[in-house]
Enzyme design. Structure first.
Site, mmCIF file in Angstrom:
data_model
loop_
_atom_site.group_PDB
_atom_site.id
_atom_site.type_symbol
_atom_site.label_atom_id
_atom_site.label_comp_id
_atom_site.label_asym_id
_atom_site.label_seq_id
_atom_site.Cartn_x
_atom_site.Cartn_y
_atom_site.Cartn_z
ATOM 1 N N HIS A 202 0.813 -1.218 0.000
ATOM 2 C CA HIS A 202 0.000 0.000 0.000
ATOM 3 C C HIS A 202 0.844 1.263 0.000
ATOM 4 O O HIS A 202 0.383 2.318 -0.456
ATOM 5 C CB HIS A 202 -0.999 -0.038 1.156
ATOM 6 C CG HIS A 202 -2.135 -0.950 0.867
ATOM 7 N ND1 HIS A 202 -3.248 -0.547 0.166
ATOM 8 C CD2 HIS A 202 -2.303 -2.267 1.099
ATOM 9 C CE1 HIS A 202 -4.071 -1.572 0.015
ATOM 10 N NE2 HIS A 202 -3.514 -2.631 0.578
ATOM 11 N N GLU A 449 -10.756 -11.760 -6.215
ATOM 12 C CA GLU A 449 -9.367 -11.627 -5.787
ATOM 13 C C GLU A 449 -8.881 -12.864 -5.036
ATOM 14 O O GLU A 449 -7.726 -12.918 -4.609
ATOM 15 C CB GLU A 449 -9.185 -10.373 -4.927
ATOM 16 C CG GLU A 449 -10.178 -10.245 -3.800
ATOM 17 C CD GLU A 449 -10.134 -8.888 -3.127
ATOM 18 O OE1 GLU A 449 -9.138 -8.162 -3.300
ATOM 19 O OE2 GLU A 449 -11.098 -8.550 -2.422
ATOM 20 N N ASP A 473 -4.426 -8.827 -5.039
ATOM 21 C CA ASP A 473 -4.614 -9.973 -4.155
ATOM 22 C C ASP A 473 -4.763 -11.271 -4.933
ATOM 23 O O ASP A 473 -4.356 -12.336 -4.448
ATOM 24 C CB ASP A 473 -5.837 -9.761 -3.260
ATOM 25 C CG ASP A 473 -5.494 -9.003 -1.982
ATOM 26 O OD1 ASP A 473 -4.330 -9.061 -1.560
ATOM 27 O OD2 ASP A 473 -6.380 -8.354 -1.405
ATOM 28 N N CYS A 520 -9.451 -3.611 -11.345
ATOM 29 C CA CYS A 520 -9.124 -2.439 -10.520
ATOM 30 C C CYS A 520 -7.782 -2.573 -9.831
ATOM 31 O O CYS A 520 -7.368 -1.683 -9.096
ATOM 32 C CB CYS A 520 -10.214 -2.188 -9.477
ATOM 33 S SG CYS A 520 -10.380 -3.505 -8.269
#
Length: 591
Positions: A202, A449, A473, A520
């Site tokens: 992140h 995911e 993921d 995404c």
């Protein structure tokens, strides 16, 4: 002395500036910039802390029993000497005045400088005094934390300041938590360097959203780089050059100017519709973390928000959750900012590398002991906190009265979860109706995911309106790779045949079922994957606003039909990346 450190390139471009060491491994303190008017008070905070610690040490010295070893008194004298040394307090005041650091940050910055000086001393006795220095600083930080005036100043957390005329600053840290990265958005930092992390950690994701160069997974950058060193970040190859030579500095400044010219050229495409050479219209949506990001999405030419990461509303709150009204206002602001374009809100996705302050001791214990990526996170956590989940859903449905909203559920792996979600939605809608609150029916989607969701997609599709493939993921779970762990980052491979097969099959099954599908994850904003995703039939991409112009340029040069014809060769290849380069570089495709 000039040297280089290498890591993982996660955000392209070149940044040149002074190193700012944050979140030192020695001390963990708050970092924020103080306003010009608050500098005198901030320096007084540092002096008050010094005086308080001095009184403590003098009292301890006076209260030593008569039979106490003489070494104890001598040790306290050393601490008092360090405390009053101008190299500590006067230099700390200089960080506050010149850089506008808060007192805690200034103190930890100066500790870094002095600790390195101790490390380089040849005398063993003097070198070991570093531990005494660290103890003195710990006392000072404790005194600062109890300073009520400082707490009030700190609450402002001023991270936006104008440093006109000063050197650009680059953030260097062991790691930066997602919530802290959010605080640094729109800050003075022109680039990021961290010791840990991977391409889809992140820290990397937020750095890309800020459109600034970043290198992660350097392992020891925060230990090797000194406070205020001149540093070059080469975000294209993952190189960090410390104290560069004048020739190298000029070369990178030239590359920096070229990069800025290229970005300016791409921005001219923002109002051009994303249509392939053979007439396929492509949706280029934006990923956002906060409502204010919607403005940047519109400016970049996004045709909607494909992923609103709502968990960032839940962070940096000292353990409190946002109220329903606060969430409603945030979602409403994002919807209104998009001016009628769709906004897809993902329900809170916490856990793994995004824990909340309020997680229970039991939850946190398990987060540290077990694999957090496979624990109580995302929809699992929401279903385990039904009151919180209903509150978020009420806020989302209320915001639906102000524009086009879609609801996206992360980490679904079971049909039972979808049924439980649908029952919760039914209850929420009834609550709103009973209260006379306006809302509309909105589309329900799930993220693909987890490999289980991709494999059983035909069973899931009848129960949802759309799917969104979260490649970050999906790759992590398919390959059993912790995407935030730099030790295995080289094994994180979006080109892996199994990953491409899962994505291709999911897109095909959704299209066959008449359900919309988007990607995404980070693959959506990487131009290296634009052709292969178009070939798979993807017509909706969602990425950081800064990535939209480059992807749009790639779309405008693509012939989707010809790309699709070459897809089987790529999917069947032992090396899909190399096969894609050969298959898509044909005369039928505009270069």
């Amino acid at each position: 002395m000039s040297f280089q450190v290498f890591g993982i390139p996660v955000s392209r471009g070149v940044a040149i500036g002074r190193a700012v060491l944050v979140a030192s491994s020695r001390v963990d303190v708050a970092h924020y910039f103080v306003d010009e008017a608050d500098i005198p008070e901030e320096t007084k905070r540092a002096l008050r802390a010094r005086d308080e610690v001095a009184r403590e040490l003098e009292t301890l010295k006076q209260e030593l029993p008569d039979d106490a070893p003489q070494e104890l008194a001598a040790l306290l004298d050393v601490h008092l000497m360090l405390l009053h040394d101008e190299a500590l307090i006067d230099a700390t005041k200089q960080w506050i005045v010149e850089r506008h650091y808060n007192a805690e940050w200034a103190l930890s910055a100066q500790l870094e400088v002095l600790a390195r000086q101790f490390d380089e001393m040849e005398d063993d006795y003097l070198r070991e005094r570093k531990a005494d220095l660290e103890q003195v600083v710990e006392r000072l930080l404790a005194a600062l934390s109890s300073d009520a005036q400082g707490a009030q100043l700190g609450a402002a957390s001023i991270v936006q300041r104008d440093f006109d005329g000063e050197d650009p600053l680059l953030l260097v840290a062991a790691d930066v938590a997602p919530a802290d990265m959010l605080q640094f958005k729109k800050s003075v930092f022109q680039g990021f360097i961290t010791d840990i992390g991977g391409k889809t950690s992140h820290t990397a994701i937020v750095a890309r959203s800020m459109d600034i160069p970043a290198v992660v997974g350097t392992r020891e950058a925060s230990r090797l780089i000194r406070q205020d060193d001149w540093v070059i970040i080469d975000g294209d190859v993952g190189a960090v050059i410390v104290n560069p030579s004048p020739i190298m500095l000029e070369e990178y400044r030239f590359r920096q100017r070229q990069s800025e010219l290229e970005r300016a050229r791409l921005t001219r495409l923002r109002h051009t519709p994303a249509v392939t050479l053979d007439g396929e219209r492509i949706e280029l949506h934006a990923n956002i973390e906060m409502p204010a990001d919607a403005t940047a999405a519109v400016a970049a030419g996004a045709t909607g928000v494909g992923l609103f990461r709502s968990e960032f509303l839940f962070m940096n709150r000292g353990g409190d959750l946002p109220s329903e009204e606060e969430q409603f206002q945030a979602y409403k602001a994002a919807v209104e900012a998009m001016g009628g374009m769709p906004v897809t809100i993902r329900t809170v996705d916490v856990g793994a590398d995004k824990p909340l302050d309020r997680m229970t001791a039991n939850e946190l214990r398990h987060e540290h002991v077990l694999n957090p990526a496979m624990g109580l996170r995302a929809i699992r956590w929401s279903l385990a906190e039904p009151a919180m989940f209903r509150q978020q859903l009420r806020a989302i449905y209320r915001a639906s009265a102000f524009g086009k909203l879609r609801l996206l559920i992360p980490m679904v792996a079971h049909l039972a979860e979808i049924r439980q979600i649908q029952e919760t939605i039914r209850r929420v809608k009834q609550q709103l109706a009973d209260a006379g609150q306006a809302f509309t029916d909105i589309e329900l989607g799930v993220m693909v995911e987890i490999p289980a969701a991709a494999v059983m997609l035909p069973l899931l599709l009848p129960h949802v309106d759309f799917i969104s493939i979260g490649t970050n993921d999906l790759i992590q779970y398919t390959l059993a790779i912790d995407r935030a762990d730099e030790a295995v980052a080289h094994l994180y491979d979006p080109w892996h045949p199994a990953v491409l097969q899962l994505i291709s099959t999911s897109i095909a099954q959704a299209r066959t079922a008449g359900k919309s599908v988007s990607v995404c994850g980070e693959m959506a904003g990487d131009v290296a994957f634009t052709d292969v995703l178009l070939a798979m039939g993807l017509r909706s991409f969602s990425m950081h606003p800064s990535q939209i112009p480059a992807v749009k340029q790639r779309v405008l040069r693509a012939d989707a039909g010809r790309l699709a014809q070459a897809l089987p060769m790529v999917l069947q290849a032992e090396d899909p990346e190399k096969a894609a380069q050969l298959a898509f570089a044909t005369p039928g495709r505009a270069q």
